[in-house]
Design an enzyme around this catalytic site. Structure first.
Site, PDB file in Angstrom:
ATOM      1  N   ASP A 184      43.019  42.275  37.599  1.00  0.00           N
ATOM      2  CA  ASP A 184      44.329  41.681  37.812  1.00  0.00           C
ATOM      3  C   ASP A 184      45.115  42.533  38.811  1.00  0.00           C
ATOM      4  OD1 ASP A 184      46.440  39.751  36.891  1.00  0.00           O
ATOM      5  OD2 ASP A 184      47.419  41.610  36.245  1.00  0.00           O
ATOM      6  N   GLU A 244      41.530  40.114  42.191  1.00  0.00           N
ATOM      7  CA  GLU A 244      42.672  39.271  42.526  1.00  0.00           C
ATOM      8  C   GLU A 244      43.388  40.047  43.634  1.00  0.00           C
ATOM      9  OE1 GLU A 244      46.334  37.022  40.274  1.00  0.00           O
ATOM     10  OE2 GLU A 244      46.045  39.156  39.857  1.00  0.00           O
TER      11      GLU A 244
END
Length: 622
Positions: free
Chosen positions: A323, A359
């Site tokens: 993330d 990401e």
């Protein structure tokens, strides 16, 4: 940072505990009996700022935490407060889930003892290492993004006691569904122990996604009441079905938030090392959550590497999705794909062959890094998401972008020997695929933030009616659009990702940020799934699995495919530049597989093939 391993070591006489806290003046190991009574044992410090103690007679199942004393000066990154019970950053199990209480965030001397509020670490020996094996997942396959609790809470075939847990992922009904989709790997949204954001409880809400971690080792007991053995069992069941497991990891921040947040673990032990600070001592917030982990400080880097190796060794996972991944490579001068942590991950013998997915953006300066993570990485491709949505939304002048995305996004990844794209149309943090075709605007009112949260620009459309429609024609148009979107995804070059439930038209009622909806808004309702869309997704998955042209990652060039107009002729430069062109065919020269794409609102004929309105029609060569 060198030295002996941090965390605990069980031996014949008891357990040895070690924790890093170089600025503390005193640390205590706090042991708790079955009635919650606490015994404090002073720890000793070595020359590297590591405190340790050998606790005779302490073994499997003992509950523990730490307390630290020293200067309290938050502006200088010093948060020592012996009233705060602190979770061991290396605890591999906790006795219960975290719950927010304002006392956890009280300043020193103002909130009282947090021992009754803070989950305790549980002394637990490591499981025998999983036998080393290459990851089952290979780039080019289908990744299936799963929020464990929401995925299984309403599944009618899963026993009620197992719903909402990691164990449910090994249920035959789940595995059968994944097999019919030809899933290569499930990507589990965060399963590490997390805490709710402080504003949620007054709204009657709680965090459903887990992107607010407190521990990087311990699983959240709500998802894994059986601890690491439960995750290991689910991974084994999925592996036996030929399906890999990827964990979504959140190393960019922790749940202690900003200066008003709770003191739970890292903050109370060594905030100066674990968190990034401005020169004046203020916390850096490149994550939008209040703090940013210093991933390239030696102590932070060691914590991250140790936790990754923990999940490979103990559970046998195939890889990780990160993330806000630029945080992993942030140095004082900005993002560097050769940052120490990224290099260490490539060099570690346990991690070197694991699947790594970035990401590739955060909200910090220069935080958008799509295409820059280098060899060995796959990257979420939001350009694919947006260009495909724009095409099916009927935006003008996007036919060239459509072809580029279908072919692997060479404009982004062309410097690599193969595409590293992860193609996706929808993910957890956005509209579901069905809502993309039913809502022109987000509807996040249930989140209690006056619809201010969530992405504002979604490239979505509603087919004439915002939200649920009684008109069969509107619903038919939406179903057609969902199938067209799925068709482009399954016919795209490179790795593809599908969020659980999008294969059968799940809705979140227009909420594009359902992180706080641990309820029917965020849970997948298996009873009302659209069987027509589901059958179409299964058929697409079977086609993709049978066609090497579709599940490869090599670049598609003019030598590999030709782009044809409705007459079967190669598209001319003028045709590529037509702002209103909404049709093309992609034919693979060697296999003859042809993908017909009709984005018009009426049927189009390609030679002898008639393609219905707003349809993707893949036809293998006879």
């Amino acid at each position: 940072m060198k030295g002996a391993a941090l965390g605990l070591e069980i031996h014949a006489r008891g357990t040895r505990f070690r924790v890093h806290s170089p600025d503390a003046e005193q640390l205590w190991l706090c042991l708790f009996d079955g009635d919650g009574r606490e015994t404090r044992l002073p720890m000793a410090r070595d020359g590297e700022g590591v405190w340790s103690i050998d606790a005779p007679g302490v073994g499997q199942g003992a509950h523990y935490g730490f307390r630290a004393d020293g200067p309290f000066d938050p502006g200088a990154g010093l948060w020592f407060d012996p009233d705060k019970l602190l979770l061991d950053p290396y605890a591999t199990e906790i006795d219960r889930a975290f719950g927010y209480d304002s006392a956890l965030a009280a300043r020193r001397g103002q909130g009282g003892d947090t021992g009754p509020l803070t989950p305790k670490g549980v002394v637990r020996a490591s499981l025998p290492p999983v036998s080393a094996a290459p990851p089952l997942f290979r780039p080019g396959g289908l990744i299936y993004e799963v929020q464990v609790r929401g995925f299984t809470m309403l599944h009618p075939d899963i026993p009620e006691a197992q719903r909402g847990t990691i164990a449910a992922l090994g249920h035959p009904a789940v595995i059968d569904h994944l097999r019919r989709l030809h899933v290569s790997a499930v990507e589990l949204m965060p399963v590490n122990a997390w805490i709710d954001e402080r504003h949620l409880a007054p709204l009657g809400l709680r965090n459903a996604w887990g992107y607010n971690p407190v521990s990087y080792f311990a699983l959240d007991p709500r998802l894994a009441p059986g601890g690491m053995a439960e995750l290991r069992g689910a991974v084994q069941a999925l592996h036996e079905a030929g399906i890999g497991v990827i964990l979504d990891m959140v190393y960019n921040h922790d749940g202690e938030s900003d200066v008003l947040g709770p003191t739970l673990s890292l903050r109370g032990l060594d905030a100066r090392s674990y968190f990034r600070h401005e020169s004046d001592g203020r916390l850096i917030n490149d994550t939008g959550t209040g703090n940013s982990i210093d991933c390239n400080h030696p102590v932070g880097r060691r914590l991250i590497l140790d936790s990754l190796c923990h999940f490979v060794s103990e559970a046998g996972v195939d890889g990780f999705r990160f993330d806000l991944a630029p945080a992993l490579g942030r140095l004082p001068m900005g993002f560097d794909p050769q940052a120490p942590l990224l290099e260490a991950m490539r060099a570690d013998p346990l991690l070197a062959d694991r699947i790594l997915i970035a990401e590739p953006w955060d909200i910090g300066p220069g935080g958008y890094r799509l295409g820059e993570f280098g060899a060995g990485w796959l990257e979420w491709n939001d350009r694919y998401r947006d260009d495909m949505r724009r095409f099916w939304r009927r935006d003008r002048g996007v036919i060239g972008a459509l072809a580029t995305r279908l072919a692997g996004s060479s404009d982004i990844f062309g410097h690599a020997p193969a595409t590293r794209t992860v193609n996706f149309l929808a993910a957890h943090d956005g509209f579901t695929l069905a809502d993309l075709t039913a809502y022109a605007h987000k509807h996040n009112e249930a989140n209690g933030e006056q619809n201010r949260d969530g992405h504002g620009e979604n490239f979505s459309w509603n087919n004439g009616v915002e939200g649920p429609a009684d008109d069969p024609a509107v619903n038919d148009a939406r179903r057609r659009d969902i199938k067209a979107l799925l068709g482009t995804l399954f016919c795209s070059r490179g790795t593809i990702m599908l969020t659980a439930g999008d294969e059968f038209g799940r809705s979140q009622r227009g909420n594009n940020n359902a992180y706080a909806q641990d309820n029917v808004i965020g849970w997948i309702d298996w009873a009302v799934r659209d069987r027509e869309i589901e059958a179409y997704a299964f058929a697409l998955a079977s086609l993709r699995a049978s066609q090497p042209d579709l599940n490869d990652t090599g670049w598609l060039s003019q030598e590999d495919v030709e782009w044809l107009d409705e007459r079967g002729h190669p598209l001319t430069v003028a045709q590529w530049e037509e702002a209103d062109r909404r049709c093309l065919a992609m034919r693979f020269r060697q296999s003859g597989l042809t993908i017909y794409i009709n984005g018009d609102d009426h049927p189009r004929t390609f030679g002898a093939v008639t393609v219905p309105a707003r349809t993707v029609l893949p036809i293998p060569a006879e």
